[in-house]
Motif scaffolding. Structure first.
Motif, PDB file in Angstrom:
ATOM      1  N   LEU A  11       0.881  -1.355   0.764  1.00 38.29           N
ATOM      2  CA  LEU A  11      -0.178   0.058  -0.222  1.00 38.29           C
ATOM      3  C   LEU A  11       0.974   1.594   0.043  1.00 38.29           C
ATOM      4  CD1 LEU A  11      -2.833  -0.975   2.453  1.00 38.29           C
ATOM      5  CD2 LEU A  11      -3.148  -1.083   0.321  1.00 38.29           C
ATOM      6  N   ARG A  12       1.731   1.214   0.378  1.00 38.85           N
ATOM      7  CA  ARG A  12       3.022   1.829   0.248  1.00 38.85           C
ATOM      8  C   ARG A  12       3.774   2.645  -0.692  1.00 38.85           C
ATOM      9  NH1 ARG A  12       4.371   0.357   5.683  1.00 38.85           N
ATOM     10  NH2 ARG A  12       6.188  -0.002   5.365  1.00 38.85           N
ATOM     11  N   ASP A  13       3.776   1.096  -1.684  1.00 39.53           N
ATOM     12  CA  ASP A  13       4.720   1.497  -2.725  1.00 39.53           C
ATOM     13  C   ASP A  13       4.451   2.773  -3.395  1.00 39.53           C
ATOM     14  OD1 ASP A  13       5.254   0.302  -5.828  1.00 39.53           O
ATOM     15  OD2 ASP A  13       6.700  -0.520  -4.706  1.00 39.53           O
ATOM     16  N   PRO A  14       5.171   3.383  -4.145  1.00 40.46           N
ATOM     17  CA  PRO A  14       4.691   4.489  -5.353  1.00 40.46           C
ATOM     18  C   PRO A  14       4.398   4.108  -6.574  1.00 40.46           C
ATOM     19  CG  PRO A  14       6.729   4.734  -3.938  1.00 40.46           C
ATOM     20  CD  PRO A  14       6.326   2.926  -3.719  1.00 40.46           C
ATOM     21  N   LEU A  15       5.185   2.762  -6.720  1.00 41.37           N
ATOM     22  CA  LEU A  15       4.533   2.347  -8.330  1.00 41.37           C
ATOM     23  C   LEU A  15       2.747   1.150  -7.986  1.00 41.37           C
ATOM     24  CD1 LEU A  15       5.211   1.603 -11.193  1.00 41.37           C
ATOM     25  CD2 LEU A  15       6.289  -0.228 -10.864  1.00 41.37           C
ATOM     26  N   ILE A  16       2.504   1.266  -6.913  1.00 43.86           N
ATOM     27  CA  ILE A  16       1.275   0.387  -7.073  1.00 43.86           C
ATOM     28  C   ILE A  16       0.824   1.508  -6.701  1.00 43.86           C
ATOM     29  CG2 ILE A  16       0.506  -1.060  -4.969  1.00 43.86           C
ATOM     30  CD1 ILE A  16       2.595  -2.842  -4.898  1.00 43.86           C
ATOM     31  N   ARG A  17       0.325   2.407  -5.760  1.00 46.50           N
ATOM     32  CA  ARG A  17      -0.072   3.590  -6.013  1.00 46.50           C
ATOM     33  C   ARG A  17       0.192   4.599  -6.874  1.00 46.50           C
ATOM     34  NH1 ARG A  17      -2.265   4.328  -0.704  1.00 46.50           N
ATOM     35  NH2 ARG A  17      -2.286   7.016  -1.071  1.00 46.50           N
ATOM     36  N   GLN A  18       0.906   4.255  -8.479  1.00 51.83           N
ATOM     37  CA  GLN A  18       0.525   5.041  -9.552  1.00 51.83           C
ATOM     38  C   GLN A  18      -0.583   4.492 -10.000  1.00 51.83           C
ATOM     39  OE1 GLN A  18       4.287   5.761 -11.111  1.00 51.83           O
ATOM     40  NE2 GLN A  18       3.956   7.663 -12.168  1.00 51.83           N
ATOM     41  N   VAL A  19      -0.260   2.655 -10.542  1.00 53.66           N
ATOM     42  CA  VAL A  19      -1.520   2.130 -11.287  1.00 53.66           C
ATOM     43  C   VAL A  19      -3.042   1.586 -10.198  1.00 53.66           C
ATOM     44  CG1 VAL A  19      -1.845  -0.152 -11.698  1.00 53.66           C
ATOM     45  CG2 VAL A  19       0.824   0.872 -11.660  1.00 53.66           C
ATOM     46  N   LEU A  20      -2.804   2.084  -9.129  1.00 50.28           N
ATOM     47  CA  LEU A  20      -4.373   2.093  -8.890  1.00 50.28           C
ATOM     48  C   LEU A  20      -4.858   3.590  -9.214  1.00 50.28           C
ATOM     49  CD1 LEU A  20      -3.903   1.233  -5.314  1.00 50.28           C
ATOM     50  CD2 LEU A  20      -4.175  -0.485  -6.828  1.00 50.28           C
ATOM     51  N   ARG A  21      -5.002   4.471  -8.651  1.00 52.14           N
ATOM     52  CA  ARG A  21      -4.552   5.661  -9.754  1.00 52.14           C
ATOM     53  C   ARG A  21      -4.698   5.641 -10.765  1.00 52.14           C
ATOM     54  NH1 ARG A  21      -2.065   9.426  -6.202  1.00 52.14           N
ATOM     55  NH2 ARG A  21       0.033   8.178  -7.491  1.00 52.14           N
ATOM     56  N   ALA A  22      -4.045   5.245 -11.385  1.00 52.52           N
ATOM     57  CA  ALA A  22      -3.744   4.652 -13.019  1.00 52.52           C
ATOM     58  C   ALA A  22      -5.900   4.580 -13.442  1.00 52.52           C
ATOM     59  CB  ALA A  22      -3.468   4.729 -13.723  1.00 52.52           C
ATOM     60  N   ASP A  23      -5.400   3.743 -12.471  1.00 45.64           N
ATOM     61  CA  ASP A  23      -6.969   2.252 -12.903  1.00 45.64           C
ATOM     62  C   ASP A  23      -7.913   3.304 -11.784  1.00 45.64           C
ATOM     63  OD1 ASP A  23      -5.103   0.750 -14.173  1.00 45.64           O
ATOM     64  OD2 ASP A  23      -4.808  -0.090 -12.626  1.00 45.64           O
ATOM     65  N   GLY A  24      -8.552   4.394 -11.370  1.00 45.72           N
ATOM     66  CA  GLY A  24      -9.118   4.399 -10.957  1.00 45.72           C
ATOM     67  C   GLY A  24      -9.746   3.638  -9.470  1.00 45.72           C
ATOM     68  N   ILE A  25      -8.901   3.160  -8.958  1.00 45.12           N
ATOM     69  CA  ILE A  25      -8.972   2.385  -8.094  1.00 45.12           C
ATOM     70  C   ILE A  25      -8.148   3.420  -6.987  1.00 45.12           C
ATOM     71  CG2 ILE A  25      -8.518  -0.121  -6.445  1.00 45.12           C
ATOM     72  CD1 ILE A  25      -7.668  -1.243  -9.331  1.00 45.12           C
TER      73      ILE A  25
END
Length: 61
Positions: A11-25
């Motif tokens: 949940l803290r990983d910047p890349l995962i956060r970016q993917v979540l944001r891009a996917d609207g999650i």
């Protein structure tokens, strides 16, 4: 070599956060889904992990 991340680390990983944001999650929704999956693992018969390990369920990367 693969390493495991805890749910908190995921949940803290910047890349995962970016993917979540891009996917609207929403991160909160993703967190809830991961924790629900971990809870399901804890309830699975024959689970070889301890309950503490299941609470800190890992995702292999």
């Amino acid at each position: 070599m693969a390493t495991d991340m805890t749910i908190s680390e995921v949940l803290r990983d910047p890349l995962i956060r970016q993917v979540l944001r891009a996917d609207g999650i929403a991160p909160e929704a993703f967190s809830a889904a991961l924790r629900q999956a971990a809870a399901g693992l804890r309830r699975s018969p024959g689970l070889s992990r301890s309950s503490t390990e299941a609470e800190n369920a890992s995702i292999s990367t």
